[in-house]
Design an enzyme around this catalytic site. Structure first.
Site, short mmCIF file in Angstrom:
data_model
loop_
_atom_site.label_atom_id
_atom_site.label_comp_id
_atom_site.label_asym_id
_atom_site.label_seq_id
_atom_site.Cartn_x
_atom_site.Cartn_y
_atom_site.Cartn_z
N ASN A 1 40.98 42.08 43.94
CA ASN A 1 40.30 42.13 42.64
C ASN A 1 38.88 42.68 42.82
O ASN A 1 38.26 42.47 43.86
CB ASN A 1 40.22 40.72 42.05
N HIS B 1 35.12 42.41 41.07
CA HIS B 1 34.37 41.58 40.12
C HIS B 1 32.91 42.08 40.07
O HIS B 1 32.32 42.36 41.13
CB HIS B 1 34.42 40.11 40.55
C1 GAR Z 1 34.82 46.05 35.78
O1 GAR Z 1 33.41 45.93 35.71
C2 GAR Z 1 35.40 44.92 36.60
O2 GAR Z 1 34.59 44.53 37.67
C3 GAR Z 1 35.49 43.84 35.56
O3 GAR Z 1 35.94 44.48 34.39
C4 GAR Z 1 35.43 45.81 34.40
C5 GAR Z 1 36.58 46.75 34.13
O4 GAR Z 1 36.12 48.04 33.90
N1 GAR Z 1 36.38 42.80 35.97
C6 GAR Z 1 36.14 41.51 35.75
O5 GAR Z 1 35.18 41.10 35.16
C7 GAR Z 1 37.20 40.59 36.32
N2 GAR Z 1 36.72 39.26 36.41
P1 GAR Z 1 37.11 49.26 33.94
O6 GAR Z 1 38.30 48.93 33.03
O7 GAR Z 1 36.31 50.40 33.40
O8 GAR Z 1 37.53 49.47 35.36
#
Ligand code: GAR
Length: 195
Positions: free
Chosen positions: A109, A111
């Protein structure tokens, strides 16, 4: 090393992985499919633009946590693509124990904080509002606890007085877009996951 990407949103991290792959910078990793729980999520269009197979997960509930029944279907869907590693790239549902056990040690994952700080939702905004001077992003193995699995790699991002939430957010995303493909490439070149 076959990877299947799961995502729910914009798909900028999936884009970074696919772009690295196209440029020959993803080591021995191959992206076999992109799966989403959201039918019109941009991540689907991004995968299609790279000619990567996509699938929509049919979920029987709209809870934040996927049911173990739905997780079984999801496991089957992922197995069709012979996945070595499942990459959560902005996947916003919580995965149940049967899924985590099935892919034990094979789910990664990303984060947007330096874990263990700012676990959970809206991590970038919470870090900014808390006034921290350094945050960043973390790639970690997924375990039962949310954002708690073993850390694989982290990238720090400084927050300056002149930063706005927007500029800070952009820096975090830029760090993510470098870190995640780099980790995947390194895993694919390690003995553990070579295929
Ligand atoms: C990213 O910033 C990722 O780190 C976060 O969602 C975003 C997705 O962006 N994930 C979380 O917060 C998981 N806990 P994306 O769809 O543009 O890749």
């Amino acid at each position: 090393m076959n990877i299947v990407i799961l995502g729910s949103g914009k798909g900028t991290n999936a884009h970074a992985i696919l772009d690295a792959w196209k440029k020959g910078k993803l080591g021995k990793a191959k992206v076999k499919a992109v799966l989403s729980d959201i039918s019109n999520a941009p991540i689907i269009k991004i995968a299609e633009s790279f000619s990567v197979p996509t699938k929509l997960m049919g979920l029987s509930t709209n809870n934040s946590k996927i049911s173990s029944y739905d997780a079984k279907q999801l496991i089957e869907m992922i197995n069709e693509f012979n996945a070595t590693i499942v990459v959560l790239a902005g996947f916003m549902k919580i995965l149940p124990m049967n899924f985590i056990e099935f892919f034990q040690g094979r789910i990664v994952n990303i984060h947007p904080s330096l874990l263990p700080s700012f676990k959970g939702l809206h991590a970038i905004k919470r870090a900014y509002e808390r006034g921290v001077k350094i945050s960043g992003c973390t790639v970690h193995w997924v375990s039962e606890g949310i954002d708690e699995g073993k850390i694989i790699a982290q990238s720090p991002v400084r927050i300056f007085e002149t930063d706005t939430l927007e500029s800070f957010t952009q820096k975090i995303h830029a760090a993510e877009h470098y870190l995640l493909p780099t980790v995947i490439a390194e895993l694919s070149n390690s003995n553990e996951y070579r295929q």
